[in-house]
Design an enzyme around this catalytic site. Sequence first.
Site, PDB file in Angstrom:
ATOM      1  N   ASP A  44       0.925  -1.129   0.112  1.00  0.00           N
ATOM      2  CA  ASP A  44      -0.040  -0.083  -0.024  1.00  0.00           C
ATOM      3  C   ASP A  44       0.881   1.299   0.017  1.00  0.00           C
ATOM      4  O   ASP A  44       1.617   1.575   0.843  1.00  0.00           O
ATOM      5  CB  ASP A  44      -0.962  -0.040   1.264  1.00  0.00           C
ATOM      6  CG  ASP A  44      -1.778   1.387   1.216  1.00  0.00           C
ATOM      7  OD1 ASP A  44      -2.851   0.923   0.697  1.00  0.00           O
ATOM      8  OD2 ASP A  44      -1.331   2.226   1.802  1.00  0.00           O
ATOM      9  N   TYR A  49       2.891   9.751  -0.309  1.00  0.00           N
ATOM     10  CA  TYR A  49       4.071   9.228   0.615  1.00  0.00           C
ATOM     11  C   TYR A  49       5.452   9.458  -0.284  1.00  0.00           C
ATOM     12  O   TYR A  49       6.202   9.334   0.553  1.00  0.00           O
ATOM     13  CB  TYR A  49       3.848   7.812   0.588  1.00  0.00           C
ATOM     14  CG  TYR A  49       2.400   7.520   1.360  1.00  0.00           C
ATOM     15  CD1 TYR A  49       1.404   8.277   1.674  1.00  0.00           C
ATOM     16  CD2 TYR A  49       2.222   5.967   1.327  1.00  0.00           C
ATOM     17  CE1 TYR A  49       0.376   7.902   2.395  1.00  0.00           C
ATOM     18  CE2 TYR A  49       0.970   5.487   1.918  1.00  0.00           C
ATOM     19  CZ  TYR A  49       0.018   6.381   2.438  1.00  0.00           C
ATOM     20  OH  TYR A  49      -1.133   6.215   3.106  1.00  0.00           O
ATOM     21  N   LYS A  74      -2.538   5.878  -4.376  1.00  0.00           N
ATOM     22  CA  LYS A  74      -3.758   6.697  -4.234  1.00  0.00           C
ATOM     23  C   LYS A  74      -3.775   8.021  -4.697  1.00  0.00           C
ATOM     24  O   LYS A  74      -2.644   8.431  -4.778  1.00  0.00           O
ATOM     25  CB  LYS A  74      -3.872   6.852  -2.544  1.00  0.00           C
ATOM     26  CG  LYS A  74      -4.013   5.682  -1.867  1.00  0.00           C
ATOM     27  CD  LYS A  74      -4.125   5.771  -0.260  1.00  0.00           C
ATOM     28  CE  LYS A  74      -3.827   4.538   0.434  1.00  0.00           C
ATOM     29  NZ  LYS A  74      -2.582   4.721   0.987  1.00  0.00           N
ATOM     30  N   HIS A 107      -7.704   9.161  -2.325  1.00  0.00           N
ATOM     31  CA  HIS A 107      -7.194   9.283  -0.792  1.00  0.00           C
ATOM     32  C   HIS A 107      -8.148   9.991   0.098  1.00  0.00           C
ATOM     33  O   HIS A 107      -8.129   9.530   1.235  1.00  0.00           O
ATOM     34  CB  HIS A 107      -5.824  10.041  -1.061  1.00  0.00           C
ATOM     35  CG  HIS A 107      -4.833   9.805   0.002  1.00  0.00           C
ATOM     36  ND1 HIS A 107      -3.434   9.550  -0.254  1.00  0.00           N
ATOM     37  CD2 HIS A 107      -4.975   9.337   1.475  1.00  0.00           C
ATOM     38  CE1 HIS A 107      -2.875   9.222   0.783  1.00  0.00           C
ATOM     39  NE2 HIS A 107      -3.878   9.092   1.768  1.00  0.00           N
TER      40      HIS A 107
HETATM   41  P1  NAD Z   1       0.246   1.971  12.061  1.00  0.00           P
HETATM   42  O1  NAD Z   1      -0.964   1.933  13.103  1.00  0.00           O
HETATM   43  O2  NAD Z   1       0.518   0.613  11.146  1.00  0.00           O
HETATM   44  O3  NAD Z   1       1.560   2.083  12.760  1.00  0.00           O
HETATM   45  C1  NAD Z   1       2.803   2.073  12.431  1.00  0.00           C
HETATM   46  C2  NAD Z   1       3.782   2.059  13.488  1.00  0.00           C
HETATM   47  O4  NAD Z   1       3.604   1.102  14.668  1.00  0.00           O
HETATM   48  C3  NAD Z   1       5.182   1.780  13.235  1.00  0.00           C
HETATM   49  O5  NAD Z   1       5.663   2.988  12.707  1.00  0.00           O
HETATM   50  C4  NAD Z   1       5.961   1.605  14.428  1.00  0.00           C
HETATM   51  O6  NAD Z   1       6.049   2.329  15.360  1.00  0.00           O
HETATM   52  C5  NAD Z   1       4.661   0.580  15.220  1.00  0.00           C
HETATM   53  N1  NAD Z   1       4.828  -0.767  14.934  1.00  0.00           N
HETATM   54  C6  NAD Z   1       4.522  -1.441  13.769  1.00  0.00           C
HETATM   55  N2  NAD Z   1       4.578  -3.040  13.963  1.00  0.00           N
HETATM   56  C7  NAD Z   1       4.831  -3.149  15.371  1.00  0.00           C
HETATM   57  C8  NAD Z   1       4.990  -4.010  16.258  1.00  0.00           C
HETATM   58  N3  NAD Z   1       4.909  -5.377  15.545  1.00  0.00           N
HETATM   59  N4  NAD Z   1       5.493  -3.968  17.532  1.00  0.00           N
HETATM   60  C9  NAD Z   1       5.424  -2.675  17.825  1.00  0.00           C
HETATM   61  N5  NAD Z   1       5.248  -1.661  17.237  1.00  0.00           N
HETATM   62  C10 NAD Z   1       4.796  -1.725  16.030  1.00  0.00           C
HETATM   63  O7  NAD Z   1       0.175   3.337  11.245  1.00  0.00           O
HETATM   64  P2  NAD Z   1       0.154   3.719   9.650  1.00  0.00           P
HETATM   65  O8  NAD Z   1       1.722   3.485   9.248  1.00  0.00           O
HETATM   66  O9  NAD Z   1      -0.133   5.073   9.526  1.00  0.00           O
HETATM   67  O10 NAD Z   1      -0.942   2.768   8.815  1.00  0.00           O
HETATM   68  C11 NAD Z   1      -0.742   1.573   8.049  1.00  0.00           C
HETATM   69  C12 NAD Z   1      -0.833   1.868   6.543  1.00  0.00           C
HETATM   70  O11 NAD Z   1      -2.059   2.520   6.511  1.00  0.00           O
HETATM   71  C13 NAD Z   1       0.190   3.093   6.193  1.00  0.00           C
HETATM   72  O12 NAD Z   1       1.687   2.700   6.172  1.00  0.00           O
HETATM   73  C14 NAD Z   1      -0.420   3.536   4.882  1.00  0.00           C
HETATM   74  O13 NAD Z   1       0.166   2.537   3.990  1.00  0.00           O
HETATM   75  C15 NAD Z   1      -1.842   3.429   5.254  1.00  0.00           C
HETATM   76  N6  NAD Z   1      -2.399   4.704   5.673  1.00  0.00           N
HETATM   77  C16 NAD Z   1      -3.439   5.225   4.853  1.00  0.00           C
HETATM   78  C17 NAD Z   1      -3.924   6.286   5.098  1.00  0.00           C
HETATM   79  C18 NAD Z   1      -4.984   6.878   4.300  1.00  0.00           C
HETATM   80  O14 NAD Z   1      -5.399   8.189   4.532  1.00  0.00           O
HETATM   81  N7  NAD Z   1      -5.643   6.212   3.358  1.00  0.00           N
HETATM   82  C19 NAD Z   1      -3.610   7.133   6.313  1.00  0.00           C
HETATM   83  C20 NAD Z   1      -2.563   6.783   7.040  1.00  0.00           C
HETATM   84  C21 NAD Z   1      -2.016   5.479   6.955  1.00  0.00           C
END
Ligand code: NAD
Length: 279
Positions: A44, A49, A74, A107
């Site tokens: 994704d 990004y 997106k 998005h």
């Molecule tokens: P997330 O909730 O996946 O959090 C990521 C963070 O969680 C990492 O940086 C790390 O600090 C922690 N983490 C991950 N795995 C872990 C583990 N096993 N143990 C401990 N800590 C851990 O947040 P995100 O990255 O914002 O969301 C996931 C994905 O969703 C994004 O990377 C992106 O691809 C997508 N996204 C989309 C939108 C949208 O508007 N459509 C917005 C934000 C994110």
Amino acid sequence: MHTITLNNGVEMPLLGFGTYQVTDAAECERSVTAALQTGYRLLDTAAAYGNEEAVGRAIRQSGVTRAELFVTTKLWIRDTSYEGAKRAFETSLRKLGLDYLDLYLLHWPFNDVYGAWRALEELYKQGRIRAIGVSNFLPERLLDLLLHHDVVPAVNQIETHPQYQRPAVHEFLRQQGVQHQAWAPFGQGKINVFENEVLRAIAHKHQKTVAQVVLRWLTQRGIAVIPKSVHPERIAENFQVFDFELSAADLQAIAALDTNQSALFDQLDPVQVQRLHSF
Ligand code: NAD
């Protein structure tokens, strides 16, 4: 590979790999490479990004065939219009080094959503995108879009985690045949999810980690999810979530954690929407 069937018959992995905030090209390439080696097949990304090229390089170096992959990107707000979408789609494809997309999402529900959706419908009908969808659409916006167009969005990607569970939105999406995909399953690490006593007790009982419990809580209920990490051990940990089942009592205990508050972005707050436009 656990998959779900979208409303147009396309199979999408239930668990994928997120790349938000991985702006350093080398780090992005390394983490996507680690994800593909671990077995993730859904990637994704987004124009916003700034890492589509790095994602594309990791794909090419992986040796994984294109047909095995499911690539989502997106359309950013600035390009959300008919002409803008046509242009931005070609730019994203070129940056990714691909000749089709598996899923292309609007998005945010801002700017000329209707013009952009018509452009996506055309690209979809031409076979250049296997499925089209939206992100961050609240039910009334989604309903308006799907009532007035031919193609029903296949996916709505929305913030979903134990503190902000969105049960009513989930039910609405289910009724409309739109797949719920969760972003920020860990609240981007900003909601103390890993220290939560209820989740820790459930994790301890199943000999799993809190991250694995959160991902299982989503996937077990048919919600697709795209966790992000740049650490190979966490990337692997987040993929090992299909070898246990949460009980009805576990699910009930997690349901009680919902505060119905976004941890990250209030899209009904004009100040935050203004900030998003300058992103
Ligand atoms: P997330 O909730 O996946 O959090 C990521 C963070 O969680 C990492 O940086 C790390 O600090 C922690 N983490 C991950 N795995 C872990 C583990 N096993 N143990 C401990 N800590 C851990 O947040 P995100 O990255 O914002 O969301 C996931 C994905 O969703 C994004 O990377 C992106 O691809 C997508 N996204 C989309 C939108 C949208 O508007 N459509 C917005 C934000 C994110």
